[in-house]
Motif scaffolding. Structure first.
Motif, PDB file in Angstrom:
ATOM      1  N   ALA A   6       0.827  -1.210   0.000  1.00 26.47           N
ATOM      2  CA  ALA A   6       0.000   0.000   0.000  1.00 26.47           C
ATOM      3  C   ALA A   6       0.860   1.257   0.000  1.00 26.47           C
ATOM      4  CB  ALA A   6      -0.921  -0.001   1.207  1.00 26.47           C
ATOM      5  N   LYS A   7       0.411   2.255  -0.734  1.00 27.31           N
ATOM      6  CA  LYS A   7       1.144   3.514  -0.842  1.00 27.31           C
ATOM      7  C   LYS A   7       0.615   4.556   0.140  1.00 27.31           C
ATOM      8  CE  LYS A   7       2.280   2.932  -5.756  1.00 27.31           C
ATOM      9  NZ  LYS A   7       2.283   3.576  -7.094  1.00 27.31           N
ATOM     10  N   ILE A   8       1.309   5.678   0.173  1.00 28.70           N
ATOM     11  CA  ILE A   8       0.890   6.832   0.961  1.00 28.70           C
ATOM     12  C   ILE A   8       0.309   7.862  -0.002  1.00 28.70           C
ATOM     13  CG2 ILE A   8       1.679   8.757   2.394  1.00 28.70           C
ATOM     14  CD1 ILE A   8       3.872   6.888   3.460  1.00 28.70           C
ATOM     15  N   GLY A   9      -0.865   8.353   0.307  1.00 26.91           N
ATOM     16  CA  GLY A   9      -1.501   9.365  -0.527  1.00 26.91           C
ATOM     17  C   GLY A   9      -1.138  10.765  -0.052  1.00 26.91           C
ATOM     18  N   VAL A  10      -0.902  11.649  -0.990  1.00 33.03           N
ATOM     19  CA  VAL A  10      -0.587  13.043  -0.676  1.00 33.03           C
ATOM     20  C   VAL A  10      -1.629  13.922  -1.347  1.00 33.03           C
ATOM     21  CG1 VAL A  10       1.096  14.906  -0.888  1.00 33.03           C
ATOM     22  CG2 VAL A  10       1.878  12.544  -0.558  1.00 33.03           C
ATOM     23  N   LYS A 116     -11.318  10.775  -3.093  1.00 38.93           N
ATOM     24  CA  LYS A 116     -11.891   9.588  -3.741  1.00 38.93           C
ATOM     25  C   LYS A 116     -10.813   8.825  -4.504  1.00 38.93           C
ATOM     26  CE  LYS A 116     -15.517   8.136  -6.982  1.00 38.93           C
ATOM     27  NZ  LYS A 116     -16.615   8.615  -7.871  1.00 38.93           N
ATOM     28  N   LYS A 117      -9.969   9.557  -5.237  1.00 41.66           N
ATOM     29  CA  LYS A 117      -8.896   8.916  -5.994  1.00 41.66           C
ATOM     30  C   LYS A 117      -7.929   8.195  -5.066  1.00 41.66           C
ATOM     31  CE  LYS A 117      -8.856  12.098  -9.958  1.00 41.66           C
ATOM     32  NZ  LYS A 117      -8.032  13.116 -10.684  1.00 41.66           N
ATOM     33  N   ALA A 121      -7.349   4.030  -4.455  1.00 42.31           N
ATOM     34  CA  ALA A 121      -6.014   3.443  -4.600  1.00 42.31           C
ATOM     35  C   ALA A 121      -5.620   2.635  -3.358  1.00 42.31           C
ATOM     36  CB  ALA A 121      -4.989   4.536  -4.852  1.00 42.31           C
ATOM     37  N   ASN A 122      -6.524   2.577  -2.373  1.00 41.55           N
ATOM     38  CA  ASN A 122      -6.281   1.810  -1.141  1.00 41.55           C
ATOM     39  C   ASN A 122      -5.002   2.243  -0.431  1.00 41.55           C
ATOM     40  OD1 ASN A 122      -8.601   0.077  -1.220  1.00 41.55           O
ATOM     41  ND2 ASN A 122      -7.612  -1.062  -2.873  1.00 41.55           N
ATOM     42  N   VAL A 123      -4.805   3.549  -0.325  1.00 38.59           N
ATOM     43  CA  VAL A 123      -3.607   4.038   0.364  1.00 38.59           C
ATOM     44  C   VAL A 123      -3.699   3.705   1.851  1.00 38.59           C
ATOM     45  CG1 VAL A 123      -3.198   5.893  -1.287  1.00 38.59           C
ATOM     46  CG2 VAL A 123      -4.649   6.333   0.705  1.00 38.59           C
TER      47      VAL A 123
END
Length: 344
Positions: A6-10, A116-117, A121-123
């Protein structure tokens, strides 16, 4: 990092802009902006009447004309500079670790769409960076309010981190120093103004700890844990830090506040009053910084760069120059990169 991790969302959030310079779009923007209870902190009914019956109908045509002065082939500078910031930031970050989106607090692209984006992306975490250097309830606080209003409807809420201010960040200060020195290399100035967006005095007092706020140098002369979230205190602190980096003499530096709305008292000194004061003293050459904004917009390009320039020259001034905003300058991009990484 594996591609399946999983990534980190910014989420980079700026204030907002009308979708076009058409009066209808400007009116729509003003209504959304001014109906925010953190911007005009009146009870709902009087706020609704003030915004929808008085401000939006009468202000929209005038504001539309002002927006036409700064609109470009790319549209609103506030929006495309934020887009450019994102595009320059993405390759600076680990693509397997981060996803970067932008949003406007009002209008498009919306915070809801940006979140939402990131959610799709399941961050595992979201870092929200309101692009306002100094914390204020009407800006940073409003962004946090809106983000949580949306996120609380999700079944699964990831970790969410907010960057509340970055007035002391070395790269933020360096970015402004570089732009300032570039302007100062072209000419010599008698006075250096630091003009920040204003706020009603009542909003500053609401955030005061134990009645500490005096709206004067008594409290704003120092930056402490008691006024660390006082907008006025942060603005004066920003001025002191930037003036020190630029080596400006204290007697040639002034902090002031612009963009008043309504008849209630706003934080002082007002930029308009300072302009008159400078003219009375015979000051001819002024360089202006607007460190409350990180992207060129109506308040910088038109209000400070054109309207205040005209006022100053009408009163006998000869030179009124505006330092451009950070926009997507390399050092500013590095600053945002550091804000992301240190909050990861």
């Amino acid at each position: 990092m594996t591609k399946n991790k999983a990534k980190i969302g910014v989420l980079l959030v700026n204030l907002g802009t009308p979708d076009s310079t058409a009066t209808g779009d400007v009116r729509k923007y003003l209504r959304e902006f001014l109906m925010d209870g953190r911007v005009i902190d009146f009870p709902f009914i009087p706020r609704w009447m003030l915004v929808n019956l008085i401000i939006a109908p009468f202000r929209a045509p005038k504001s539309a004309k002002e927006y036409r002065k700064l609109w470009t082939d790319r549209g609103s500078p506030l929006l495309f500079h934020t887009e450019d910031l994102r595009e320059k930031l993405i390759p600076k970050l680990d693509s397997e670790k981060y996803i970067v989106e932008i949003a406007m607090r009002y209008q498009t692209p919306s915070i809801e769409n940006g979140l939402k984006k990131l959610n799709q992306a399941n961050v595992k975490k979201i870092i929200v960076i309101p692009l306002f250097p100094q914390y204020a309830s009407a800006t940073n606080g409003s962004v946090a309010d809106r983000v949580m209003e949306i996120a609380r409807t999700w079944q699964i809420i990831p970790n969410i981190t907010f960057v509340n201010n970055f007035v002391e960040h070395p790269l933020f200060l360096q970015a402004w120093e570089e732009l300032g020195r570039e302007m100062m290399a072209k000419d010599e100035y008698e006075m250096y103004l630091f003009s920040y967006h204003g706020l009603p005095e009542r909003q500053i007092r609401k955030g005061s700890v134990d009645g500490y706020c005096q709206l004067s140098d008594k409290c704003c002369g120092n930056y402490t844990k008691k006024n660390q979230f006082c907008y006025r205190g942060q603005c004066f602190h920003t001025t002191r830090l930037l003036a020190a980096k630029l080596g400006l003499p204290e007697e040639k530096v002034m902090t002031c506040f612009q963009s008043r709305l309504g008849k209630d008292p706003w934080i002082k000194p007002y930029t308009e009053d300072i302009i008159k004061e400078l003219a009375e003293k015979g000051i001819k050459k002024v360089l202006v910084f607007s460190p409350a904004f990180v992207a060129d917009c109506l308040e910088t390009t038109v209000e400070v760069g054109e309207e205040y320039k005209e006022e100053f020259e009408e009163l006998g001034g000869e030179k009124w120059d505006l330092v451009p905003s950070l926009n997507s300058s390399d050092t500013w991009v590095e600053c945002v990169k550091d804000l992301v990484e240190t909050n990861s």
